[in-house]
Design a protein around this motif. Structure first.
Motif, mmCIF file in Angstrom:
data_model
loop_
_atom_site.group_PDB
_atom_site.id
_atom_site.type_symbol
_atom_site.label_atom_id
_atom_site.label_comp_id
_atom_site.label_asym_id
_atom_site.label_seq_id
_atom_site.Cartn_x
_atom_site.Cartn_y
_atom_site.Cartn_z
ATOM 1 N N LEU A 18 -44.483 12.042 -51.943
ATOM 2 C CA LEU A 18 -43.880 11.929 -50.615
ATOM 3 C C LEU A 18 -43.886 10.471 -50.155
ATOM 4 O O LEU A 18 -44.734 9.679 -50.574
ATOM 5 C CB LEU A 18 -44.644 12.797 -49.613
ATOM 6 C CG LEU A 18 -44.694 14.293 -49.916
ATOM 7 C CD1 LEU A 18 -45.654 14.985 -48.964
ATOM 8 C CD2 LEU A 18 -43.316 14.907 -49.824
ATOM 9 N N TYR A 22 -45.011 10.447 -44.692
ATOM 10 C CA TYR A 22 -45.076 11.912 -44.754
ATOM 11 C C TYR A 22 -46.240 12.411 -45.607
ATOM 12 O O TYR A 22 -46.315 13.583 -45.929
ATOM 13 C CB TYR A 22 -43.771 12.479 -45.312
ATOM 14 C CG TYR A 22 -42.584 12.196 -44.437
ATOM 15 C CD1 TYR A 22 -42.417 12.869 -43.235
ATOM 16 C CD2 TYR A 22 -41.644 11.233 -44.801
ATOM 17 C CE1 TYR A 22 -41.341 12.603 -42.416
ATOM 18 C CE2 TYR A 22 -40.556 10.966 -43.986
ATOM 19 C CZ TYR A 22 -40.418 11.645 -42.795
ATOM 20 O OH TYR A 22 -39.345 11.378 -41.985
ATOM 21 N N ASP A 26 -49.451 18.764 -43.828
ATOM 22 C CA ASP A 26 -48.406 19.591 -43.224
ATOM 23 C C ASP A 26 -47.063 19.427 -43.921
ATOM 24 O O ASP A 26 -46.275 20.367 -43.999
ATOM 25 C CB ASP A 26 -48.249 19.245 -41.734
ATOM 26 C CG ASP A 26 -49.503 19.554 -40.934
ATOM 27 O OD1 ASP A 26 -50.408 20.187 -41.509
ATOM 28 O OD2 ASP A 26 -49.564 19.184 -39.757
ATOM 29 N N SER A 27 -46.789 18.226 -44.439
ATOM 30 C CA SER A 27 -45.508 17.961 -45.101
ATOM 31 C C SER A 27 -45.493 18.415 -46.553
ATOM 32 O O SER A 27 -44.449 18.404 -47.185
ATOM 33 C CB SER A 27 -45.191 16.467 -45.053
ATOM 34 O OG SER A 27 -45.003 16.052 -43.730
ATOM 35 N N GLN A 28 -46.623 18.778 -47.085
ATOM 36 C CA GLN A 28 -46.707 19.175 -48.484
ATOM 37 C C GLN A 28 -46.314 20.630 -48.718
ATOM 38 O O GLN A 28 -46.071 21.018 -49.852
ATOM 39 C CB GLN A 28 -48.116 18.955 -49.016
ATOM 40 C CG GLN A 28 -48.477 17.503 -49.201
ATOM 41 C CD GLN A 28 -49.863 17.368 -49.755
ATOM 42 O OE1 GLN A 28 -50.826 17.282 -49.000
ATOM 43 N NE2 GLN A 28 -49.970 17.367 -51.066
ATOM 44 N N GLU A 51 -38.716 22.941 -46.377
ATOM 45 C CA GLU A 51 -40.006 22.519 -45.837
ATOM 46 C C GLU A 51 -40.479 23.524 -44.804
ATOM 47 O O GLU A 51 -39.713 23.956 -43.944
ATOM 48 C CB GLU A 51 -39.899 21.132 -45.206
ATOM 49 C CG GLU A 51 -39.732 20.027 -46.204
ATOM 50 C CD GLU A 51 -39.685 18.654 -45.547
ATOM 51 O OE1 GLU A 51 -39.571 18.571 -44.306
ATOM 52 O OE2 GLU A 51 -39.758 17.670 -46.289
ATOM 53 N N SER A 54 -40.650 21.471 -41.083
ATOM 54 C CA SER A 54 -39.399 21.065 -40.424
ATOM 55 C C SER A 54 -38.234 22.008 -40.698
ATOM 56 O O SER A 54 -37.254 21.997 -39.966
ATOM 57 C CB SER A 54 -39.018 19.660 -40.882
ATOM 58 O OG SER A 54 -38.676 19.667 -42.258
#
Length: 135
Positions: A18, A22, A26-28, A51, A54
């Motif tokens: 990433l 990011y 949470d973004s993983q 995702e 998002s």
């Protein structure tokens, strides 16, 4: 995760893959929708995902996937997001699917059982022949 089918599953992307802004847990988290890389043993490596945080559509290579998320270790917000999804997709994302090795072992057991049943049938026929009376 080499032998795992990713389709419909909740996956973890490697943090190093990433962008720096990011690189937080949470973004993983992503949910796999399709792609050749989602299937074990496929020639392609593309894994198309959405995702969880998002809702954005993203694409990763199979080598960029850390593995399948453990439902027991998910944060509360992730459980809620998964629960908001379609119930069938929710079950697919959280259920543990059998690995390729487990499927192979199960198929071997089934074949062995069928082979034993055939042997039993042949054995019964032979016994019946031995009981027959001859004039």
């Amino acid at each position: 995760s080499e032998n795992e089918d990713f389709k419909g599953r909740l996956l973890i992307v490697k943090a190093g893959e990433l962008r720096p802004e990011y690189r937080f847990s949470d973004s993983q988290l992503v949910v796999c929708s399709h792609g050749n890389g989602a299937r074990p043993g496929a020639i392609g490596t593309s894994v198309f995902c959405k995702e969880l945080l998002s809702g954005a559509n993203v694409c990763y290579g199979r080598h960029q996937i850390q593995g399948i998320a453990d439902p027991a270790k998910l944060p509360e917000w992730a459980r809620q997001r998964v629960a908001q999804r379609d119930p069938q997709q929710q079950e697919n994302a959280l259920e543990k699917k059998p690995t390729l090795q487990e499927k192979l072992d199960k198929a071997k057991e089934k074949a062995k059982k069928q082979d034993n049943e055939k042997k039993d049938e042949r054995g019964e026929k032979k016994k019946k022949r031995g009981i027959m009376e001859v004039d």
